[in-house]
Design a protein around this motif. Structure first.
Motif, PDB file in Angstrom:
ATOM      1  N   TYR A   1      16.482  -7.752  -8.068  1.00  0.00           N
ATOM      2  CA  TYR A   1      16.622  -8.913  -8.960  1.00  0.00           C
ATOM      3  C   TYR A   1      17.846  -9.745  -8.601  1.00  0.00           C
ATOM      4  O   TYR A   1      17.790 -10.978  -8.572  1.00  0.00           O
ATOM      5  CB  TYR A   1      16.719  -8.441 -10.408  1.00  0.00           C
ATOM      6  N   LEU A   2      18.976  -9.099  -8.317  1.00  0.00           N
ATOM      7  CA  LEU A   2      20.182  -9.839  -7.979  1.00  0.00           C
ATOM      8  C   LEU A   2      20.016 -10.624  -6.679  1.00  0.00           C
ATOM      9  O   LEU A   2      20.516 -11.748  -6.545  1.00  0.00           O
ATOM     10  CB  LEU A   2      21.375  -8.884  -7.868  1.00  0.00           C
TER      11      LEU A   2
ATOM     12  N   ILE B   1      18.123   1.405 -10.051  1.00  0.00           N
ATOM     13  CA  ILE B   1      18.905   0.793  -8.961  1.00  0.00           C
ATOM     14  C   ILE B   1      18.072  -0.184  -8.127  1.00  0.00           C
ATOM     15  O   ILE B   1      18.510  -1.321  -7.879  1.00  0.00           O
ATOM     16  CB  ILE B   1      19.540   1.886  -8.079  1.00  0.00           C
ATOM     17  N   PRO B   2      16.864   0.189  -7.652  1.00  0.00           N
ATOM     18  CA  PRO B   2      16.085  -0.788  -6.863  1.00  0.00           C
ATOM     19  C   PRO B   2      15.768  -2.062  -7.637  1.00  0.00           C
ATOM     20  O   PRO B   2      15.819  -3.164  -7.066  1.00  0.00           O
ATOM     21  CB  PRO B   2      14.809  -0.020  -6.500  1.00  0.00           C
ATOM     22  N   CYS B   3      15.479  -1.932  -8.925  1.00  0.00           N
ATOM     23  CA  CYS B   3      15.147  -3.114  -9.730  1.00  0.00           C
ATOM     24  C   CYS B   3      16.342  -4.049  -9.839  1.00  0.00           C
ATOM     25  O   CYS B   3      16.198  -5.269  -9.702  1.00  0.00           O
ATOM     26  CB  CYS B   3      14.675  -2.681 -11.121  1.00  0.00           C
ATOM     27  N   VAL B   4      17.523  -3.503 -10.081  1.00  0.00           N
ATOM     28  CA  VAL B   4      18.718  -4.329 -10.222  1.00  0.00           C
ATOM     29  C   VAL B   4      19.062  -5.019  -8.896  1.00  0.00           C
ATOM     30  O   VAL B   4      19.373  -6.218  -8.859  1.00  0.00           O
ATOM     31  CB  VAL B   4      19.899  -3.480 -10.716  1.00  0.00           C
TER      32      VAL B   4
ATOM     33  N   GLN C   1      17.382 -13.604  -7.500  1.00  0.00           N
ATOM     34  CA  GLN C   1      17.509 -14.192  -8.827  1.00  0.00           C
ATOM     35  C   GLN C   1      17.223 -15.688  -8.829  1.00  0.00           C
ATOM     36  O   GLN C   1      16.536 -16.199  -9.708  1.00  0.00           O
ATOM     37  CB  GLN C   1      18.908 -13.921  -9.378  1.00  0.00           C
ATOM     38  N   LYS C   2      17.755 -16.419  -7.845  1.00  0.00           N
ATOM     39  CA  LYS C   2      17.585 -17.877  -7.849  1.00  0.00           C
ATOM     40  C   LYS C   2      16.119 -18.263  -7.696  1.00  0.00           C
ATOM     41  O   LYS C   2      15.651 -19.227  -8.318  1.00  0.00           O
ATOM     42  CB  LYS C   2      18.434 -18.511  -6.757  1.00  0.00           C
ATOM     43  N   TYR C   3      15.367 -17.519  -6.872  1.00  0.00           N
ATOM     44  CA  TYR C   3      13.938 -17.803  -6.737  1.00  0.00           C
ATOM     45  C   TYR C   3      13.190 -17.438  -8.012  1.00  0.00           C
ATOM     46  O   TYR C   3      12.246 -18.116  -8.409  1.00  0.00           O
ATOM     47  CB  TYR C   3      13.364 -17.029  -5.554  1.00  0.00           C
TER      48      TYR C   3
ATOM     49  N   ALA D   1       5.923 -11.584  -7.449  1.00  0.00           N
ATOM     50  CA  ALA D   1       6.199 -10.300  -6.800  1.00  0.00           C
ATOM     51  C   ALA D   1       7.186  -9.467  -7.619  1.00  0.00           C
ATOM     52  O   ALA D   1       7.000  -8.250  -7.787  1.00  0.00           O
ATOM     53  CB  ALA D   1       6.730 -10.530  -5.394  1.00  0.00           C
ATOM     54  N   LEU D   2       8.227 -10.102  -8.146  1.00  0.00           N
ATOM     55  CA  LEU D   2       9.224  -9.365  -8.922  1.00  0.00           C
ATOM     56  C   LEU D   2       8.633  -8.788 -10.197  1.00  0.00           C
ATOM     57  O   LEU D   2       8.834  -7.603 -10.514  1.00  0.00           O
ATOM     58  CB  LEU D   2      10.401 -10.283  -9.263  1.00  0.00           C
TER      59      LEU D   2
END
Length: 308
Positions: A291-292, A285-288, A295-297, A230-231
């Motif tokens: 992701y944060l 901004i939405p991407c950062v 991030q672990k997934y 998805a990311l």
């Protein structure tokens, strides 16, 4: 009867380690310290390498138009200016960035949903439901990685025009989903393959069907792969410029990257760098944030199937 008394035993003293042994111990401690310090130095350098463009992006967007085009560029803005962000809110050049934002959200979310659903089903089939020719089909799917999008954009344009989906956001969504599917299938296939078959077999012994075992047992264990798919799809669709520019001809249907490119174009082929960087700062901004949060997934999903 006489008793013989023994002298009081003196405390045992441990001799100091010989000089060669002491030197060896100090050498081992230094060997443990040096790799750690070297690792931190390399990590800091790589972090600076990736963070510096973001710093330039933010500082450039906060400069006034005159300072934004100054040569050589200044390292930091001499005077903070929010004129670039204010100009983004105006409908300059007949473009509405608010409408472009809605178009980007529609295309990105729908592309992500289609890619995740199809990749999950196909990845499960390739990993847990082998059939005759499944390896060949999976290999052919991976071959599509080598096909550059620019090489087949003309046939894609003609095909969409024939089916009435040219200059259509849904047609653009189908194109973006198609080109994100191969890597999504690859990730999901590895994610399902890393899950022990005994888990699925135990669910089926308890009476679950194949689809029920996949939905109730396999999917919860494949969450990292789903999030990674998805990311990656979200980032690719959100930042797409080329496909939108070619397949969409109506300005009211442009997505954010194309609208920002047109809006930042000045006279005599000049570029309003301050306005462009302000728009990029808003779109990143939405991407950062996403992701944060995930991030672990994302990291676990990329490593799925790497270790058995």
């Amino acid at each position: 009867m006489t008793t013989q008394t023994s002298p009081m035993a003196s405390p045992i003293s441990v001799p100091d380690a010989p000089a060669p042994i002491a030197r060896e111990q100090r050498k081992r401690r230094s060997n443990r310290i040096l790799p750690a310090s070297a690792w931190w130095i390399v990590s800091i350098c790589v972090a600076i390498l990736f963070l510096y463009p973001l710093y330039v992006l933010v500082t450039q967007s906060l400069k006034n138009p005159a300072e934004a085009v100054q040569t050589p560029p200044t390292l930091f803005p001499h005077g903070l200016s929010f004129d670039n962000f204010a100009q983004l809110g105006s409908n300059a050049g007949g473009l509405s960035l608010l409408g472009s934002l809605g178009n980007s959200l529609f295309v990105t979310l729908l592309t992500t949903a289609i890619t995740v659903v199809v990749s999950t089903l196909a990845g499960y089939a390739f990993a847990k439901l082998p059939f005759r020719g499944s390896r060949v089909a999976f290999f052919v799917t991976l071959i599509t990685f080598m096909v550059p999008f620019q090489a087949i954009i003309t046939p894609i344009y003609l095909t969409l025009k024939d089916v009435g989906l040219q200059n259509n956001l849904f047609g653009l969504t189908l194109v973006l989903a198609t080109f994100n599917l191969p890597f999504g299938i690859f990730l999901m296939r590895n994610s399902f393959a890393a899950i022990p078959a005994s888990i699925e077999e135990a669910a089926m012994i308890d009476g679950a069907s194949a689809f029920g075992a996949m939905r109730r047992v396999m999917l919860p264990n494949a969450v990292p792969g789903i999030v990674s798919t998805a990311l990656l799809t979200f980032f690719a669709a959100w930042n797409d410029f080329f496909a939108t520019l070619i397949l969409i001809t109506d300005q009211s249907k442009y997505t954010l990257p194309v609208s920002l490119g047109i809006l930042s174009a000045g006279q005599n082929n000049s570029v309003d760098w301050g306005l462009l960087e302000a728009g990029v700062a808003v779109t990143v901004i939405p991407c950062v944030v996403i992701y944060l949060v995930l991030q672990k997934y994302y990291t676990a999903g990329l490593l799925s199937g790497a270790v058995k």
